[in-house]
Design an enzyme around this catalytic site. Sequence first.
Site, PDB file in Angstrom:
ATOM      1  NE  ARG A 101     -10.304 -11.059  -1.387  1.00  0.00           N
ATOM      2  CZ  ARG A 101     -10.590 -10.204  -2.365  1.00  0.00           C
ATOM      3  NH1 ARG A 101     -10.791 -10.650  -3.599  1.00  0.00           N
ATOM      4  NH2 ARG A 101     -10.682  -8.914  -2.116  1.00  0.00           N
TER       5      ARG A 101
ATOM      6  CE  LYS B 179      -3.680  -2.139   2.803  1.00  0.00           C
ATOM      7  NZ  LYS B 179      -4.822  -1.992   1.890  1.00  0.00           N
TER       8      LYS B 179
END
Length: 428
Positions: free
Chosen positions: A280, A206
């Site tokens: 996930r 990020k």
Amino acid sequence: MSSTVSVFIANQPAEQAAWKASSAAIMSEQGATIYLGTNEADNLRKVQKAGRQLDTMGIKSVQLAGEGWDLERQWAFSNGFTDTLTKNTIQWADDADKLTQMRDTAAWVRELINLPPNEIYPESLAQKVTDKLTAVAPNAITVTQIVGDELVKHGRMGIHTVGRASKKPPVMLVVDYNPGQDANAAIDAVLIGKGITFDSGGYSIKSSEGMLAMKCDMGGAATVAGALVHAIHQGLNKRVQLVLCCAENLIDGSAYKLGDIITYKNGQTVEIVNTDAEGRLVLADGLIYAGEVNAKLIIDAATLTGAAQVAVGTDYNALFSVDDELAQKTLNIAHEQRELLWRLPLNNWHKDNCPSAFADTANSRPQKGGGSGGASNAAGFLLRFAPNEGAGWLHFDIAGAYHGSANALWPTGATALGFRTIAASLLK
């Protein structure tokens, strides 16, 4: 001079020439007055804004006085009259015991999410949740922690893969709330929380500004833990298990890479095309576990996708399910609990929206944010691991869990939005 400000509500228009019409609370010698209209949803937002207004004015203690303060109006005011560290105090007009418990639980959820990443890491998160639930129900709680390389022995490959690069080992926490203390009792529900205590994005790293708030990426774990605490306080008498999938998503020579393939305990293979789509991966282990224990109801919560925020903003959480009847019941419960929840699309074919030539599926699409429909595709990935083809399963993508700066409704940081709806779903 009184150390507590009285706050009143009134049902007639404000006629205060000295105050702007946009002011939620009008100040006078007797205290603050909130003038309400006929639309109760608008009234609740105004009451919450009034709480924020009084907090930003530097007021730290209030008494809700006069008539008209039902539970939901008091709760709305409480959400607004909350600074980031929850130091403000409220004297309730009514329902004091219930509201105090709700505020304390919300404060605990917010504190967990707001803690800096040097204090909240997989093992400390697991311990804080264990301590809280043990204090709430000491005779009904059994705890199991699977830590570090032990995860491999148990086949929990998603949690281990995401967390193995950190010096703080990943953890799968299972808290068994069994009020009847019958080891053979059926498990009514499993709550699963994404517990990424810090998310650098891994090799799909990020930006600095995008990473700043990533201590909040364990918001799902905190939310479902708070929901269980609240439900127990409300008299939950069913066996419920809490599963927290905890890891730090960091980078070193052992970190997982783009192109790696994970083989899960159920045999499914997943190609990594984005290491920043890690939530996930850990939740899949929790869903596999829920199937192993034959839970009737499965609820997971996660700060999973930016795409959900794009779709519903930060005032709502997003709901996904292929169980239409259960989804509608949950939306009704959220409305009763005055928590904004919106259902987004999920169909069986969403399972195939992240194809891989090398594995059963990829963990995302190789595009920024997973491309169009990213939140539904993430839910589709989870559907692959949900038992019973998704019957009895709900996925909350908690877009409203955290605000990087204060706004008209919330202080900077965590909101705890969603814990009431999930708790009420357990009680139903």
